[in-house]
Design a protein around this motif. Sequence first.
Motif, PDB file in Angstrom:
ATOM      1  N   THR A  23       0.833  -1.206   0.000  1.00 46.55           N
ATOM      2  CA  THR A  23       0.000   0.000   0.000  1.00 46.55           C
ATOM      3  C   THR A  23       0.868   1.256   0.000  1.00 46.55           C
ATOM      4  OG1 THR A  23      -0.161  -0.012   2.405  1.00 46.55           O
ATOM      5  CG2 THR A  23      -1.920  -1.099   1.201  1.00 46.55           C
ATOM      6  N   SER A  26       2.420   1.662  -3.376  1.00 40.20           N
ATOM      7  CA  SER A  26       1.486   2.198  -4.367  1.00 40.20           C
ATOM      8  C   SER A  26       1.410   3.708  -4.257  1.00 40.20           C
ATOM      9  CB  SER A  26       0.087   1.623  -4.170  1.00 40.20           C
ATOM     10  OG  SER A  26       0.149   0.251  -3.990  1.00 40.20           O
ATOM     11  N   LEU A  27       1.295   4.177  -3.025  1.00 40.20           N
ATOM     12  CA  LEU A  27       1.204   5.623  -2.809  1.00 40.20           C
ATOM     13  C   LEU A  27       2.458   6.304  -3.355  1.00 40.20           C
ATOM     14  CD1 LEU A  27      -0.836   7.509  -1.560  1.00 40.20           C
ATOM     15  CD2 LEU A  27       0.417   7.404   0.568  1.00 40.20           C
ATOM     16  N   ILE A  30       2.564   6.655  -7.052  1.00 40.65           N
ATOM     17  CA  ILE A  30       1.753   7.747  -7.589  1.00 40.65           C
ATOM     18  C   ILE A  30       2.415   9.087  -7.298  1.00 40.65           C
ATOM     19  CG2 ILE A  30      -0.461   8.907  -7.463  1.00 40.65           C
ATOM     20  CD1 ILE A  30      -1.709   6.227  -6.749  1.00 40.65           C
ATOM     21  N   MET A  31       2.811   9.258  -6.027  1.00 38.22           N
ATOM     22  CA  MET A  31       3.396  10.534  -5.624  1.00 38.22           C
ATOM     23  C   MET A  31       4.684  10.821  -6.398  1.00 38.22           C
ATOM     24  SD  MET A  31       1.531  12.001  -3.593  1.00 38.22           S
ATOM     25  CE  MET A  31      -0.009  11.530  -2.885  1.00 38.22           C
ATOM     26  N   LEU A 277      -7.424  25.054  -8.670  1.00 41.07           N
ATOM     27  CA  LEU A 277      -7.716  23.908  -7.810  1.00 41.07           C
ATOM     28  C   LEU A 277      -7.540  24.256  -6.337  1.00 41.07           C
ATOM     29  CD1 LEU A 277      -6.240  20.893  -9.786  1.00 41.07           C
ATOM     30  CD2 LEU A 277      -8.577  21.694  -9.653  1.00 41.07           C
ATOM     31  N   ARG A 281     -10.318  24.096  -3.451  1.00 42.57           N
ATOM     32  CA  ARG A 281     -10.108  23.358  -2.194  1.00 42.57           C
ATOM     33  C   ARG A 281     -10.355  24.249  -0.988  1.00 42.57           C
ATOM     34  NH1 ARG A 281     -10.192  18.681   0.285  1.00 42.57           N
ATOM     35  NH2 ARG A 281     -10.184  18.053  -1.893  1.00 42.57           N
TER      36      ARG A 281
ATOM     37  N   ALA B 121      -3.029   2.606  -2.949  1.00 42.00           N
ATOM     38  CA  ALA B 121      -2.879   3.963  -2.427  1.00 42.00           C
ATOM     39  C   ALA B 121      -4.107   4.372  -1.624  1.00 42.00           C
ATOM     40  CB  ALA B 121      -2.651   4.941  -3.580  1.00 42.00           C
ATOM     41  N   ALA B 124      -3.794   2.896   1.743  1.00 42.99           N
ATOM     42  CA  ALA B 124      -2.829   3.646   2.546  1.00 42.99           C
ATOM     43  C   ALA B 124      -3.453   4.942   3.054  1.00 42.99           C
ATOM     44  CB  ALA B 124      -1.580   3.942   1.718  1.00 42.99           C
ATOM     45  N   LEU B 125      -4.224   5.611   2.190  1.00 42.89           N
ATOM     46  CA  LEU B 125      -4.779   6.909   2.564  1.00 42.89           C
ATOM     47  C   LEU B 125      -5.872   6.778   3.620  1.00 42.89           C
ATOM     48  CD1 LEU B 125      -5.019   8.721  -0.890  1.00 42.89           C
ATOM     49  CD2 LEU B 125      -3.536   9.328   1.010  1.00 42.89           C
ATOM     50  N   MET B 129      -3.249   6.137   7.598  1.00 46.40           N
ATOM     51  CA  MET B 129      -2.672   7.441   7.908  1.00 46.40           C
ATOM     52  C   MET B 129      -3.631   8.296   8.694  1.00 46.40           C
ATOM     53  SD  MET B 129      -0.917   8.205   4.331  1.00 46.40           S
ATOM     54  CE  MET B 129       0.614   7.423   3.930  1.00 46.40           C
ATOM     55  N   LEU B 137      -2.211  14.667   1.006  1.00 47.49           N
ATOM     56  CA  LEU B 137      -1.802  13.709  -0.025  1.00 47.49           C
ATOM     57  C   LEU B 137      -2.942  13.475  -1.014  1.00 47.49           C
ATOM     58  CD1 LEU B 137       0.265  11.019   1.918  1.00 47.49           C
ATOM     59  CD2 LEU B 137       1.095  12.800   0.397  1.00 47.49           C
ATOM     60  N   PHE B 139      -5.306  15.550  -1.723  1.00 48.75           N
ATOM     61  CA  PHE B 139      -5.435  16.746  -2.568  1.00 48.75           C
ATOM     62  C   PHE B 139      -4.388  16.725  -3.672  1.00 48.75           C
ATOM     63  CE2 PHE B 139      -4.044  21.181  -3.402  1.00 48.75           C
ATOM     64  CZ  PHE B 139      -5.150  21.564  -4.131  1.00 48.75           C
ATOM     65  N   PHE B 140      -3.200  16.259  -3.332  1.00 51.25           N
ATOM     66  CA  PHE B 140      -2.114  16.162  -4.301  1.00 51.25           C
ATOM     67  C   PHE B 140      -2.515  15.267  -5.465  1.00 51.25           C
ATOM     68  CE2 PHE B 140       2.555  15.774  -5.098  1.00 51.25           C
ATOM     69  CZ  PHE B 140       2.802  17.127  -5.092  1.00 51.25           C
ATOM     70  N   ILE B 141      -3.163  14.146  -5.137  1.00 48.73           N
ATOM     71  CA  ILE B 141      -3.589  13.226  -6.194  1.00 48.73           C
ATOM     72  C   ILE B 141      -4.706  13.847  -7.024  1.00 48.73           C
ATOM     73  CG2 ILE B 141      -4.648  10.977  -6.642  1.00 48.73           C
ATOM     74  CD1 ILE B 141      -3.111   9.872  -4.310  1.00 48.73           C
ATOM     75  N   GLU B 142      -5.615  14.594  -6.329  1.00 49.92           N
ATOM     76  CA  GLU B 142      -6.682  15.263  -7.071  1.00 49.92           C
ATOM     77  C   GLU B 142      -6.112  16.312  -8.018  1.00 49.92           C
ATOM     78  OE1 GLU B 142      -9.637  16.771  -4.347  1.00 49.92           O
ATOM     79  OE2 GLU B 142      -9.685  14.810  -3.391  1.00 49.92           O
ATOM     80  N   LEU B 143      -5.019  16.927  -7.587  1.00 49.45           N
ATOM     81  CA  LEU B 143      -4.348  17.920  -8.413  1.00 49.45           C
ATOM     82  C   LEU B 143      -3.951  17.305  -9.749  1.00 49.45           C
ATOM     83  CD1 LEU B 143      -3.337  20.855  -7.918  1.00 49.45           C
ATOM     84  CD2 LEU B 143      -1.101  19.884  -7.475  1.00 49.45           C
ATOM     85  N   LEU B 144      -3.520  16.061  -9.678  1.00 48.49           N
ATOM     86  CA  LEU B 144      -3.102  15.333 -10.875  1.00 48.49           C
ATOM     87  C   LEU B 144      -4.234  15.282 -11.895  1.00 48.49           C
ATOM     88  CD1 LEU B 144      -0.573  13.821 -11.762  1.00 48.49           C
ATOM     89  CD2 LEU B 144      -1.552  11.752 -10.844  1.00 48.49           C
ATOM     90  N   THR B 211      -8.363   6.334  -7.735  1.00 44.57           N
ATOM     91  CA  THR B 211      -7.984   6.500  -6.327  1.00 44.57           C
ATOM     92  C   THR B 211      -9.050   7.274  -5.561  1.00 44.57           C
ATOM     93  OG1 THR B 211      -5.683   6.576  -7.004  1.00 44.57           O
ATOM     94  CG2 THR B 211      -6.173   7.268  -4.771  1.00 44.57           C
TER      95      THR B 211
END
Lengths: 296, 351
Positions: A23, A26-27, A30-31, A277, A281, B121, B124-125, B129, B137, B139-144, B211
């Motif tokens: 897990t 995977s994160l 992506i990151m 964005l 947010r 992921a 993990a999220l 966490m 984190l 939000f970072f993926i949503e940014l993508l 995700t």
Amino acid sequence: MSSQALPGTGRRRFVTAGFRVGTYLSLLLIMGPVVWLLAGIIARAVPHFSWSVLTHPTTGESGGLENAIIGTLLLMAGVLVLAGGIGILAGLHLAEYAKPRKSGKESGGILRTASDVLSGFPSIVLGYVGYVALVLGLHWNFSLLAAWIILSVMVIPYIAKSTETALRQVPTAYREGAEALGMPSGYALRKVTLKTAAPGIVTGLLLALAIAGGETAPLIYTAGAFADSPVSVSLTHHPVPYLTFLVYGFYTLPENASHYLAYDAALVLVVLVLVLLVAARLIVNRTQKHSEARRG
Amino acid sequence: MMAQVMRRARSARRITAGFRTVEGALWQGAARVAVLLPLAALLFAVTILAIKARPAIIVNGWGFLTRSKFDLGQSYATTVNHIHGVAVPVGASYGAGALIAGTLESSAIAVIIAVPISIGAAFALTERMPRWVSQPLGFFIELLAGVPSVLFGLWGILTLGPFLATHIYPTIANNMPNVPVLDFFRGAAGHGEGLLTTGLVLALMIVPIITATTRDLFSQVPPLPKEGGEALGMTDWEVARRVTLPWVRSGIIGATVLGLGRAIGETIAVAIVSGSLLASVAPNAYGTFGTLAAAIVTQLDSASTDGTGFAVSTLAELGLILAVISVGVNLAARLVIKRSTRLGAPVGRAT
């Protein structure tokens, strides 16, 4: 389960550890690329960036980005008005007016399905239709109006969906309260329901603007593919310059100056999307905080 | 809130009676017109496509779906063939086989890579966490999801592709065993543009969709069944596999198919990274190829030089095929999601 059917404890521990590592991995997978992508774009643009790029128009295959930035903002402004108005009204219909079907089916029926299908429609096919029907068929040539219409068709389903979701989250008590106080239905809708749903609606609009500002494929054959054309406010017969085409069209050109301009355009696009964005947010966070405070 | 509402009600009474009675009807009327527009736009687009594609469909026939050919014919043809009453330049011949295959191959690679990573992921999220870590984190993926696709293309062709072609692909290509399926990964490692790079870029583009949806689904799984599993001595993995995943399975399938739809329709990033071939499939995982969407965006310009209009008509046929595939995929996804909301919790059933 009897005890002898259980797999060995060692194996279970091993599999679970593998799952946990997986897990996180995977994160990371992506990151890592996200950071790599953003850093890569910034790293290419920054060494050659000068602020004068923002104030000079593109001339030939070099120059600045002024006309492309204005063109992109003009495209977004038109989408905001056209798609914003239609999308919000469509969402309003789906949330408030469409009659729920019997047997617990979702309301809206074919209209909702059409909106869903349109949101999954390939954007390049919409661009082709715009080219054939508007640019050639109506003799508009590459133009602001053709681009506005095609971009709007693309994002209307999106805005309708986010508006509908926002309206459905307005507590029924607000509507009933307004009705109980004798408010006329339209007035109550405007002053109570829409006002309460406004943050959600605005968030959807900002995300739709980010999509519209970052589109390339449907614009090439509606707004045109001429980076150095001046910005014109006439609705038809004038191609519109825009940032994404500078990226797509200039990174393959022979001169370094063209490459730098493409990288600069990429950087401006990243900043633009980031601003939209983050704004979206912030609105979400603020309203969430408010509603929690109110409940507490 | 209450005081505000009362104040508004009072000022409402002051508004002229005429507008007061009309306003509600105005909103409703405008909303009713607006909601018809997506349907109208959809019908309009399909009609235009169908009209434009008709000559091409008549001439190209069913073989269009399996043939791999893209030849505009003599562009300044003095002789024009008339086939079934349609004017076609001499030598013009088209087939979308390679493009259809390329579209399906690249999207399949994207989904195969993106789905497990996205689910991992999301686990993990949501499960591992604290909120203050997982929210930024997330939000970072949503940014993508908001990054323009042309930037994915630029990064794919200038940064990712060359890196993989020099450091990763040769190693894989040289060490893959020569057995069916895996031998697809053998051979020349290419220069960075091609099938696998495109699949990876597409995977990154659809990761945010899958995700975000999966994360929301996981957070909706009630804690009691999960705690029950833990109380029975299940490990994290067993709870995830036996409780959480079955609970949200159809939602994940729906999100996956939505991602697949996006990958199939993606145009500009694929046009940049794929190599944009028109009539040949990738010989191995690193070979260049083409997709339906990329072919439309790269070919419309030169197709317009065909005086008979047959090339533009053929592009409409490509568009029609692309629309049918992605709309079909989308509707399938929605059907799955819809059915999943009607089903009860799957926990407790024998699997």
